[in-house]
Design a protein around this motif. Structure first.
Motif, mmCIF file in Angstrom:
data_model
loop_
_atom_site.group_PDB
_atom_site.id
_atom_site.type_symbol
_atom_site.label_atom_id
_atom_site.label_comp_id
_atom_site.label_asym_id
_atom_site.label_seq_id
_atom_site.Cartn_x
_atom_site.Cartn_y
_atom_site.Cartn_z
ATOM 1 N N LEU A 96 41.300 48.403 32.385
ATOM 2 C CA LEU A 96 41.674 47.115 32.981
ATOM 3 C C LEU A 96 41.874 46.045 31.916
ATOM 4 O O LEU A 96 42.916 45.382 31.879
ATOM 5 N N VAL A 97 40.898 45.876 31.050
ATOM 6 C CA VAL A 97 40.972 44.809 30.033
ATOM 7 C C VAL A 97 42.121 45.066 29.064
ATOM 8 O O VAL A 97 42.900 44.155 28.751
ATOM 9 N N LEU A 121 34.563 43.616 35.986
ATOM 10 C CA LEU A 121 35.115 42.453 35.281
ATOM 11 C C LEU A 121 34.118 41.296 35.294
ATOM 12 O O LEU A 121 34.194 40.397 36.141
ATOM 13 N N PRO A 122 33.170 41.270 34.354
ATOM 14 C CA PRO A 122 32.212 40.157 34.271
ATOM 15 C C PRO A 122 32.906 38.847 33.951
ATOM 16 O O PRO A 122 34.006 38.824 33.380
ATOM 17 N N SER A 123 32.262 37.747 34.301
ATOM 18 C CA SER A 123 32.866 36.424 34.099
ATOM 19 C C SER A 123 33.121 36.139 32.620
ATOM 20 O O SER A 123 34.106 35.501 32.264
ATOM 21 N N GLY A 124 32.228 36.615 31.744
ATOM 22 C CA GLY A 124 32.440 36.393 30.312
ATOM 23 C C GLY A 124 33.671 37.105 29.801
ATOM 24 O O GLY A 124 34.385 36.584 28.925
ATOM 25 N N THR A 125 33.961 38.275 30.338
ATOM 26 C CA THR A 125 35.138 39.037 29.918
ATOM 27 C C THR A 125 36.417 38.333 30.318
ATOM 28 O O THR A 125 37.358 38.239 29.529
ATOM 29 N N ILE A 126 36.471 37.819 31.537
ATOM 30 C CA ILE A 126 37.701 37.176 31.995
ATOM 31 C C ILE A 126 37.940 35.856 31.261
ATOM 32 O O ILE A 126 39.079 35.494 30.971
ATOM 33 N N ARG A 127 36.866 35.158 30.903
ATOM 34 C CA ARG A 127 37.050 33.923 30.123
ATOM 35 C C ARG A 127 37.560 34.237 28.717
ATOM 36 O O ARG A 127 38.391 33.517 28.182
ATOM 37 N N ALA A 174 43.483 41.342 39.600
ATOM 38 C CA ALA A 174 42.148 40.733 39.636
ATOM 39 C C ALA A 174 42.302 39.287 40.072
ATOM 40 O O ALA A 174 43.297 38.625 39.748
ATOM 41 N N MET A 175 41.316 38.791 40.817
ATOM 42 C CA MET A 175 41.364 37.389 41.241
ATOM 43 C C MET A 175 40.073 36.691 40.835
ATOM 44 O O MET A 175 38.966 37.221 41.014
ATOM 45 N N ALA A 176 40.239 35.509 40.275
ATOM 46 C CA ALA A 176 39.097 34.674 39.915
ATOM 47 C C ALA A 176 39.374 33.262 40.394
ATOM 48 O O ALA A 176 40.524 32.797 40.400
ATOM 49 N N GLU A 177 38.340 32.575 40.796
ATOM 50 C CA GLU A 177 38.478 31.171 41.213
ATOM 51 C C GLU A 177 38.181 30.272 40.014
ATOM 52 O O GLU A 177 37.203 30.488 39.293
ATOM 53 N N LEU A 178 39.040 29.287 39.823
ATOM 54 C CA LEU A 178 38.827 28.286 38.778
ATOM 55 C C LEU A 178 38.421 27.002 39.458
ATOM 56 O O LEU A 178 39.203 26.405 40.217
#
Length: 315
Positions: free
Chosen positions: A31-32, A251-257, A309-313
């Protein structure tokens, strides 16, 4: 609040993959790496259109970080697609009946059952748009913190069972499952299933559902065999047991940031710590990841495979 929709595009586009050939990458690594590669390719396409020249992969990380994220992403209502997607030009080649389409939806930690009901519909919708198909064959759901723990012994020498990780309670799972039942009733998913359910959890879950899971996808480590009680229950309830190599917290939050932040390994979409550097400011909270695979059945070839992947900002 802005929804960030990250996509890998078709990771098989470099050439067809024979189904019997297993992937050597864990899902989180795949994924990454695929997200990073798709971001890079989209930036290089902008560079080519702007300057009339193509940058190498090595030079692209340096040059393309100077490209504003607005030029290779697109905002639609409250969603920012990273990178932009042309759904009109995407899609599978053959008719629907030629494919076996499997989708796995990972709910990430920190989301409520009520949120996941909406997330399930959103995630399936974006996959169907990407594949330009009316339905999928199998939808498997992975709940956060639920694992079939075989890290100690393969199984108990007496019972043969494997203890399941605690995860969340069955009430939350059941509420979420109703959204998947709706997807099947609407004809969007022909079958629905779960992941990492041990015998006790699966048995208790069956009493709470209207549409029973057709599949229980489990991870077996170090040449372990399927626990006997789970195998017996699956046979009794006509539930298929499938093996996987996926990570629960994919997908941890630190990875997506790190993926979206500044710097040589980031996409430059998010601002750095304390708001330094260009980019969007705010806290990021990953919500879900969905993996899809479309196989041409009569040839055993994977035509399309990828992730969203979906993340909320939260600004």
């Amino acid at each position: 609040m802005t929804k960030l929709i990250l996509s890998t595009s078709n990771i098989m586009s470099s050439g067809p993959s024979i189904l019997r050939r297993p992937t050597s990458q864990k899902s989180n690594v795949e994924l990454v790496n695929s997200l990073r590669g798709n971001f890079r390719a989209s930036k290089q396409a902008v560079t080519l259109a702007r300057d009339g020249k193509h940058t190498s992969q090595q030079d692209g990380d340096i040059t393309n970080n100077e490209i504003p994220y607005e030029t290779w992403t697109v905002k639609e209502n409250d969603s920012l697609y990273i990178p932009s997607i042309d759904f009109e030009s995407s899609g599978l080649v053959e008719e629907r009946g030629q494919y076996d389409i499997t989708v796995k939806l990972f709910f990430l930690p920190g989301t409520s059952a009520s949120q996941r009901c909406q997330h399930a519909k959103e995630a399936i919708d974006v996959v169907l748009k990407e594949l330009n198909m009316p339905s999928i064959d199998l939808l498997i759901v992975s709940f956060p913190g639920v694992t079939l723990d075989s890290s100690m012994d393969c199984h108990d020498p007496v019972s043969g069972d494997v203890p399941s990780g605690e995860g969340e309670d069955l009430n939350a799972m059941t509420k979420t499952w109703k959204a998947l039942e709706w997807l099947q009733e609407e004809g969007l998913a022909r079958r629905i299933g779960v992941a990492e359910f041990g015998k006790d959890r699966l048995q208790n879950f069956l009493h709470r559902t209207k549409i029973r899971p057709a599949v229980d996808q489990i991870s077996l480590k170090d040449n372990c065999t399927v626990p006997k009680p789970l195998l017996e229950l699956a046979k009794q309830e006509n539930i298929a047991l499938l093996e996987h190599m996926d990570c629960t917290n994919i997908l941890p939050s630190g990875t997506i940031r790190e993926l979206l932040g500044p710097g040589p390994n980031g996409a430059g979409v998010l601002a750095g710590p304390s708001g330094q550097s260009d980019g969007i400011k705010g806290d990021i909270a990953p919500q879900w990841v969905i993996k899809y695979t479309a196989v041409v059945e009569n040839r055993g070839v994977i035509e399309n495979r990828g992730y969203f992947a979906m993340a909320e900002l939260r600004q």
